[in-house]
Design an enzyme around this catalytic site. Structure first.
Site, PDB file in Angstrom:
ATOM      1  N   GLY A   1     -17.486  -1.184  -2.326  1.00  0.00           N
ATOM      2  CA  GLY A   1     -17.902  -0.190  -1.347  1.00  0.00           C
ATOM      3  C   GLY A   1     -17.972   1.199  -1.947  1.00  0.00           C
TER       4      GLY A   1
ATOM      5  N   ARG B   1     -21.224  -9.503 -12.467  1.00  0.00           N
ATOM      6  CA  ARG B   1     -22.427 -10.351 -12.422  1.00  0.00           C
ATOM      7  C   ARG B   1     -23.684  -9.502 -12.580  1.00  0.00           C
ATOM      8  NH1 ARG B   1     -22.202 -12.116  -6.608  1.00  0.00           N
ATOM      9  NH2 ARG B   1     -21.060 -10.162  -6.374  1.00  0.00           N
TER      10      ARG B   1
ATOM     11  N   ASN C   1     -19.974  -2.671  -7.786  1.00  0.00           N
ATOM     12  CA  ASN C   1     -20.542  -3.320  -6.613  1.00  0.00           C
ATOM     13  C   ASN C   1     -19.637  -3.220  -5.397  1.00  0.00           C
ATOM     14  OD1 ASN C   1     -22.560  -4.855  -5.268  1.00  0.00           O
ATOM     15  ND2 ASN C   1     -21.284  -6.692  -5.476  1.00  0.00           N
TER      16      ASN C   1
ATOM     17  N   LYS D   1     -19.180  -5.515   2.748  1.00  0.00           N
ATOM     18  CA  LYS D   1     -17.952  -5.418   3.529  1.00  0.00           C
ATOM     19  C   LYS D   1     -17.914  -6.429   4.662  1.00  0.00           C
ATOM     20  CE  LYS D   1     -15.547  -2.070   1.988  1.00  0.00           C
ATOM     21  NZ  LYS D   1     -14.512  -2.483   1.072  1.00  0.00           N
TER      22      LYS D   1
ATOM     23  N   ASN E   1     -14.510   4.982   1.969  1.00  0.00           N
ATOM     24  CA  ASN E   1     -15.307   4.764   0.763  1.00  0.00           C
ATOM     25  C   ASN E   1     -16.254   5.914   0.416  1.00  0.00           C
ATOM     26  OD1 ASN E   1     -13.980   2.407   0.423  1.00  0.00           O
ATOM     27  ND2 ASN E   1     -15.634   1.077   1.103  1.00  0.00           N
TER      28      ASN E   1
ATOM     29  N   TYR F   1       0.850  -1.194   0.000  1.00  0.00           N
ATOM     30  CA  TYR F   1       0.000   0.000   0.000  1.00  0.00           C
ATOM     31  C   TYR F   1       0.887   1.246   0.000  1.00  0.00           C
ATOM     32  CZ  TYR F   1      -3.935   3.021   1.289  1.00  0.00           C
ATOM     33  OH  TYR F   1      -4.909   3.992   1.302  1.00  0.00           O
TER      34      TYR F   1
END
Lengths: 333, 333
Positions: free
Chosen positions: B155, B177, B153, B325, B127, B56
């Site tokens: 967060g 999906r 889809n 989540k 988010n 990160y």
């Protein structure tokens, strides 16, 4: 004189020299609001080559499309306010500059504020403006800042070196033949001239910037070369792309965008000229023309061909190593 | 209570579940200017996984690095002006939110302006702010404009759908999906939900936008998916990258930059939170917290685990298909 000569093409080809023809036609007659220009000179830019190839952002209208995206000349007859005979002008928009005579709307023409050598003036529209927009249009540069560029020996590249020097901005200049070009580009104002092939070039070059990093990268190549420029940039810096000589996409590591906060933008002066306010356009060319007249902004010229030699000239313009632009002259037989 | 429990790791691993440990230590003692917070909940974000993996933008200080980049709690003891016992707060900066108690400088903490469900409040920092910055920080959007995103889809993706709906801005939402998710995302405010695997998806989707093109693309995937977003953008549009789920670089055709005038930028709210003026940060969270309290901004939750189950929770958070989540709760045994 009742005849005009110009270069036209009726199909696109990756080899423009195969489809360009030097033909004659009737003298154009200026309509109300237009000026008739006796052209003096017009350069052969990569954009011109790409235009005839059909791969430029402006598409030719076939058949009988005229070639040439910039050039300079002298007003022969004016039917527009603000222009009169013998005004020295450059073409701002439209195609067909590879002609002896063109009749164009006055809005597509700009009067030169000072006397400029025609071969230099012919190259005023695209490359110097691209360089100026590159340095003024994206990042706020202050003296002592660094700019990094590739294709530094190109027409735009050399203008960037000279305009940056005027601004007190330092340049790192990537070229393919550093040893051959170092002296020449340094004389124009380049601070560093470096080869692109050295594996550790990014690390080694950064070590020479007094702990600073470039805040602006000018990219005309794409591919690996663009990656190097992005790698060198300071956090929050911008890479502006105006050409794609390698014909390779730019590969952007996501972290460069997310964590390093780099911006990628594009520059196409044709588009800018369409949308910018007229006073802004005039101010830009005024500045550039004066620098040109003073000899402080100069573009290298390889060969000047008469317009009738357009095929040979276009071939020459596609040779990889030249010492400057190939220019068409309408003043030579 | 004299003991604290928290999740820590002493080496980085691509499998965080192998190195994270639920350990106990002494209760932290707030220094002057700090507050002691009894944590209530903290989510497991991709950024947390990446942080433990060592990939990160913020690197852990090893050994004994504490995990967790956001969360909410209640002030237990205040030694800072403006805070007092029982204030509900979220952590704005720093790591270690996967703890029962943390003592942090007051400047790293924000008081919630309204009562928000702790599991939702725990996910307020990253988010929703990413989504808000995405929609407010790059392009000036007006009602009726289209925004296109991938990872819709996720967060952030769901927050973008909901915040865009609040702004009257329409969204094209790419997901893997579409048939399973269409109803759910449409209920949140999605205008179009489309699969990514259809070959003609760009053409077919554009045909459904009433002749408009998206002016902003939100990219959390990279690779081919990013290319599709750029392809859909209007000339002059921006693609903003905040994630790289595919782990593939973005390939940018040069013409997208030069002729289409597209901009590429990155968004990392951690960086924004470091540099933005405090009133701007507070205004953003104020807006988001109120929307959350009103139920107009909601993040999907798959499972809530007690902090002691951190390994299992982290494993679950890495499973590809979840319904929301994974959240750690410090209020459950």
């Amino acid at each position: 004189m009742s005849e005009n000569h110009y270069a036209e093409f009726s199909e696109c080809s990756m080899k423009p020299q195969d489809v360009l023809e030097y033909v004659s036609g009737p003298m154009p007659v200026p309509a109300e609001g237009e000026v008739l220009i006796r052209m003096k000179a017009a350069p052969i830019n990569p954009a011109d080559i790409n235009f005839v190839q059909g791969v430029y952002g402006v598409k030719p209208v076939l058949p009988h499309s005229r070639a040439g995206l910039e050039g300079c000349g002298m007003v022969q007859e004016s039917r527009a306010e603000g222009f009169r005979k013998d005004d020295e002008v450059i073409l701002l928009r439209g195609v067909g500059s590879w002609s002896e005579y063109v009749a164009v709307p006055a809005v597509n023409v700009m009067k030169l504020p000072v006397k400029v050598d025609p071969v230099q003036a012919a190259m005023l529209k695209v490359n110097p403006l691209t360089a100026l927009r590159m340095l003024e249009g994206f990042v706020s540069l202050t003296p002592g800042d660094w700019v990094v560029q590739n294709a530094s020996n190109s027409g735009v590249g050399r203008c960037i070196i000279q305009l940056a020097r005027e601004m007190g901005v330092k340049t790192v200049n990537f070229v393919r033949r550093p040893d051959e070009l170092r002296d020449e580009l340094t004389a124009l104002g380049a601070d560093l001239v470096v080869g692109e092939d050295d594996e550790d070039v990014v690390k080694n070059t950064l070590a020479r910037l007094d702990g600073k990093r470039p805040v602006l990268a000018s990219n005309a190549v794409g591919g690996e070369s663009a990656l190097r420029l992005m790698d060198m940039l300071a956090p929050g810096g911008s890479m502006v792309t105006y050409g794609a000589m390698s014909r390779k996409s730019i590969k952007v590591p996501n972290g460069f965008l997310i964590f390093k906060g780099i911006k990628l933008e594009g520059l196409w002066v044709t588009q800018w000229l369409k949308n910018a306010p007229v006073p802004e356009i005039e101010a830009a060319y005024d500045k550039l023309a004066r620098l040109m007249a003073d000899g402080r902004l100069k573009q290298a010229v390889d060969t000047v061909y008469p317009l009738s030699d357009v095929r040979r000239a276009v071939e020459k313009a596609q040779e990889e190593f030249r010492s400057g632009k190939v220019v068409l002259s309408m003043e030579r037989a």
